[in-house]
Scaffold this active site. Structure first.
Site, PDB file in Angstrom:
ATOM      1  N   GLU A  49       1.603 -12.866   2.995  1.00  0.00           N
ATOM      2  CA  GLU A  49       1.942 -11.762   2.061  1.00  0.00           C
ATOM      3  C   GLU A  49       2.801 -10.685   3.015  1.00  0.00           C
ATOM      4  O   GLU A  49       2.325 -10.486   4.167  1.00  0.00           O
ATOM      5  CB  GLU A  49       0.801 -11.010   1.587  1.00  0.00           C
ATOM      6  CG  GLU A  49      -0.283 -11.918   0.890  1.00  0.00           C
ATOM      7  CD  GLU A  49      -1.348 -10.926   0.436  1.00  0.00           C
ATOM      8  OE1 GLU A  49      -1.476  -9.841   0.882  1.00  0.00           O
ATOM      9  OE2 GLU A  49      -2.374 -11.592   0.022  1.00  0.00           O
ATOM     10  N   GLU A  60      -4.312   1.208  -0.603  1.00  0.00           N
ATOM     11  CA  GLU A  60      -4.394   1.080   0.748  1.00  0.00           C
ATOM     12  C   GLU A  60      -5.150   1.982   1.725  1.00  0.00           C
ATOM     13  O   GLU A  60      -5.205   3.197   1.298  1.00  0.00           O
ATOM     14  CB  GLU A  60      -2.936   0.946   1.408  1.00  0.00           C
ATOM     15  CG  GLU A  60      -1.965   0.248   0.790  1.00  0.00           C
ATOM     16  CD  GLU A  60      -2.118  -1.062   0.585  1.00  0.00           C
ATOM     17  OE1 GLU A  60      -3.133  -1.854   1.019  1.00  0.00           O
ATOM     18  OE2 GLU A  60      -1.512  -2.066  -0.039  1.00  0.00           O
TER      19      GLU A  60
END
EC number: 4.2.1.20
Length: 266
Positions: A49, A60
């Site tokens: 990824e 995040e």
């Protein structure tokens, strides 16, 4: 077939699980991103990824937030990442995914985005801020250009788990716990219950991510799923070692792969 499908089929025949790794594009720079993707490939990563930097990465934790900021400060843009993947395709056939936010796709132009994914060799996208119920915003373009839009499912998904599991492509991204990405020392999720619900409906492979940061945790988690996803732990190494990150990243990914491979399905 999409490279993601082929990789999981290959691993299934070999009775193995997938190691999926993540780095942020442009941190510390795009040349290093290219080197690190190939380093992870050589160390045993099955699927890679690449994070697209974004100014407000709500899924995040601080590690990837700061990597995203450093990359944006370097001037990294989507067009640079497409060029990066084109170069990578000269040296690897491993599945490559972009992890990015919906506004990045809309701002770029949805059809143009998926067309360039296809052209450059990107196999899938993960869009953490797109609810499954709104996947039609991009699905027709993803299908037209043969790019898998990877769905996420979390322990809090409740009654939605079966619907998401039934209607997903590539692999199901199973979020290990509530909250944002980042390394964790322990998990509070009842994984037996969580994966029992997933198994009822999933016809595609499923991989677990968010917080897995050591070979020990890989060994603990692999019994539940078809793959394990590691992100923040690798991004931390890049932050620490910068242009000298290749060996630490290689060693870490290699150790995670070894931890993954010693599990045999009876």
């Amino acid at each position: 077939m999409n490279r993601i499908d082929m990789k999981f089929e290959e691993l299934k025949k070999e009775n193995k699980k997938a190691l999926i790794t993540f780095i942020t594009a442009g941190d510390p720079n795009l040349d290093m991103t290219e080197n690190l993707v190939l380093t992870m490939d050589k160390a045993g990563a099955d699927i890679i990824e690449i994070g697209v930097p974004f100014s407000d990465p709500i899924a995040e934790g601080p590690v990837i937030q700061m990597a995203s900021k450093r990359s944006l400060d370097n001037g990294t843009k989507l067009v640079h990442i497409f060029d990066l993947v084109k170069r990578l395709r000269e040296n690897t056939e491993k599945p490559i995914l972009l992890m990015l936010y919906l506004n990045s796709i809309f701002g770029f132009g949805t059809e143009k985005f998926f067309s360039l994914c296809n052209e450059s060799g990107i196999d899938g996208v993960i869009v953490p801020d797109m609810p499954f119920e709104e996947k039609d915003e991009i699905q027709s373009y993803a299908d037209e250009y043969k790019v898998h839009s990877i769905s996420l499912v979390a322990p809090t998904s409740g009654d939605r788990i079966q619907k998401i599991a039934k209607n997903s492509k590539g692999f199901l991204y199973c979020v290990s716990s509530t909250g944002v990405t980042g390394t964790r020392n322990e998990f509070s999720t009842d994984f037996d219950k969580f994966f029992t619900e997933i198994k009822k409906s999933a016809s595609i492979p499923y991989a677990v991510g968010f917080g897995i940061s050591s070979p020990k945790q890989v060994r603990e988690m692999k019994k539940y799923c078809d793959g394990v996803i590691i992100g923040s732990a690798i991004v931390k190494l890049v932050e620490k070692h910068k242009e000298k990150a290749e060996k630490p990243v290689f060693d870490f990914v290699k150790s995670a792969k070894m931890a993954l491979n010693d599990y045999i399905v009876l």
